[in-house]
Enzyme design. Structure first.
Site, PDB file in Angstrom:
ATOM      1  N   CYS A 113      78.708  -5.582 139.801  1.00 23.71           N
ATOM      2  CA  CYS A 113      78.708  -7.060 139.816  1.00 23.71           C
ATOM      3  C   CYS A 113      78.151  -7.660 138.528  1.00 23.71           C
ATOM      4  O   CYS A 113      78.389  -8.831 138.237  1.00 23.71           O
ATOM      5  CB  CYS A 113      77.930  -7.571 141.015  1.00 23.71           C
ATOM      6  SG  CYS A 113      78.684  -7.102 142.574  1.00 23.71           S
ATOM      7  N   HIS A 244      76.341 -15.188 139.408  1.00 27.47           N
ATOM      8  CA  HIS A 244      77.199 -14.266 140.165  1.00 27.47           C
ATOM      9  C   HIS A 244      77.304 -14.803 141.588  1.00 27.47           C
ATOM     10  O   HIS A 244      76.304 -15.160 142.206  1.00 27.47           O
ATOM     11  CB  HIS A 244      76.578 -12.870 140.147  1.00 27.47           C
ATOM     12  CG  HIS A 244      77.239 -11.918 141.092  1.00 27.47           C
ATOM     13  ND1 HIS A 244      78.615 -11.795 141.182  1.00 27.47           N
ATOM     14  CD2 HIS A 244      76.719 -11.056 142.011  1.00 27.47           C
ATOM     15  CE1 HIS A 244      78.909 -10.889 142.111  1.00 27.47           C
ATOM     16  NE2 HIS A 244      77.784 -10.440 142.625  1.00 27.47           N
ATOM     17  N   ASN A 274      82.575 -12.485 147.259  1.00 25.78           N
ATOM     18  CA  ASN A 274      82.002 -11.730 146.149  1.00 25.78           C
ATOM     19  C   ASN A 274      83.119 -10.924 145.466  1.00 25.78           C
ATOM     20  O   ASN A 274      83.619  -9.950 146.017  1.00 25.78           O
ATOM     21  CB  ASN A 274      80.910 -10.802 146.686  1.00 25.78           C
ATOM     22  CG  ASN A 274      80.151 -10.091 145.575  1.00 25.78           C
ATOM     23  OD1 ASN A 274      80.629 -10.009 144.443  1.00 25.78           O
ATOM     24  ND2 ASN A 274      78.985  -9.568 145.899  1.00 25.78           N
TER      25      ASN A 274
END
Ligand code: UT7
Length: 317
Positions: A113, A244, A274
């Site tokens: 990520c 993020h 996500n």
């Protein structure tokens, strides 16, 4: 002194949308639970035969258009992904071929990520050192391909997508500073337990969600402090937080740390869940295109993910 500056941004989400209502039919969950715990309403899923490099291509084309630059002018291509099309060649090479660029170096960065933050830091160092002048940086993922669609604690989170920026050499910042970290001792807490060298039959994401959540919140607080201190800045100097997009509650916590109203935080997690390395450039592109982020404003981008890896980028747009 040479700095790198964002010349253009782009993004792409696959057509197919998987809503929380769809997930209610797949696992024991509810729209209320998913939205309250994560802030996610829907996520996009790549079509059969559509791969990470295809998503990357669509986002890259938009970024190149926005920068008014042809692919032949790129002298470096970096793709951040944890879901590459193939073992090799790199997704960056596959993207390069689709873009019609030949000769520029192209490689992938794997920091899950945090991948886009790592890739921007890498590109920035190439530009600062004079090794490159015009760089395409893409975050692209098909997380749906490594999601266990029977695990309700996990499958509600992930989605597919891509975001891209074109960076160019400039006499003025641009990117002010980048901060990268990793701690591999947490590898097992968020991982896919098989791969190429370590072969196994489980190719899906495993995560100790609640523990990862708490560590992410504390670690992101620390990276905010580190970034502000390194540049002698106050919290109030940051115009926009582009985080993020993992979980709205993590975003809200980082905003609180910065003493920032949520109006100054770019939130897109509701629309795509996500998307790992794609999430920061997806959010950035949305806010640039809708006019919220303007030239000259100070942006803090940050991410935390598997590894663990984490990092931040401070820049003047
Ligand atoms: O991007 C990389 C970094 N990753 C992250 O930042 C993700 C971090 N983690 C998270 O976002 C959250 O931990 C989750 C969204 C994954 C989970 O939320 P949570 O508030 O930490 O929930 P939990 O795992 O503590 O579970 C709470 C309860 C449990 O039930 P009991 O034991 O309290 O009876 C779970 O079984 O919620 C239950 N639960 C669900 N209920 C309905 C777990 N998943 C679901 C679900 N629907 N989908």
């Amino acid at each position: 002194m040479t700095y790198s500056r964002i010349l253009g941004t782009g993004s792409y989400l696959p057509e197919k949308i998987l809503t929380n209502a769809d997930l209610e039919r797949m696992v024991d969950t509810t729209d209320e639970w998913i939205f309250a715990r994560t802030g996610i309403r829907e996520r996009h899923i790549a079509a059969d035969g559509q791969f990470t490099s295809d998503l990357a291509l669509a986002a890259a084309k938009h970024a190149l258009e926005a920068a008014n630059i042809g692919a032949e002018a790129l002298d470096l291509i970096i793709v951040a992904t944890t879901t590459p099309d193939r073992v090799f060649p790199s997704t960056a090479c596959l993207l390069q071929q689709k873009l019609g660029n030949a000769g520029a170096p192209a490689f992938d960065v794997q920091a899950v990520c945090s991948g886009f933050i790592y890739a921007i830091a890498t590109a920035d160092n190439f530009i600062r050192s004079g090794a490159a002048r015009t760089v395409l940086v893409v975050g692209a993922e098909t997380m749906s391909r490594i999601t266990d669609w029977k695990d309700r604690s996990n499958c509600i989170l992930w989605g597919d997508g891509a975001g891209a920026v074109v960076l160019g050499a400039s006499d003025e910042p641009g990117i002010i500073s980048t901060h990268l970290h990793a701690d591999g001792s947490y590898a097992r807490m968020l991982n896919v337990p098989s791969g190429v060298s370590e072969r196994g039959d489980d190719n899906t994401i495993h995560m100790e969600g609640n523990t990862v959540f708490k560590i992410a919140v504390n670690t992101l607080d620390a990276i905010v402090d580190e970034t502000l201190e390194a540049n002698g800045l106050q919290k109030s100097d940051i115009d926009w937080l582009v985080p993020h997009q993992a979980n709205i509650r993590i975003l809200q916590s980082t905003a609180r740390k910065l003493g920032m109203e949520m109006e100054r935080v770019i939130v897109t997690v509701d629309k795509h869940g996500n998307t790992s390395a794609a999430s920061v450039p997806l959010a950035l592109d949305v806010a640039v295109r809708d006019g919220r982020i303007k030239r000259g404003e100070t942006i803090l981008m940050e991410a935390f993910g598997g590894g663990f890896t984490w990092g931040s980028v401070l820049l003047k747009y």
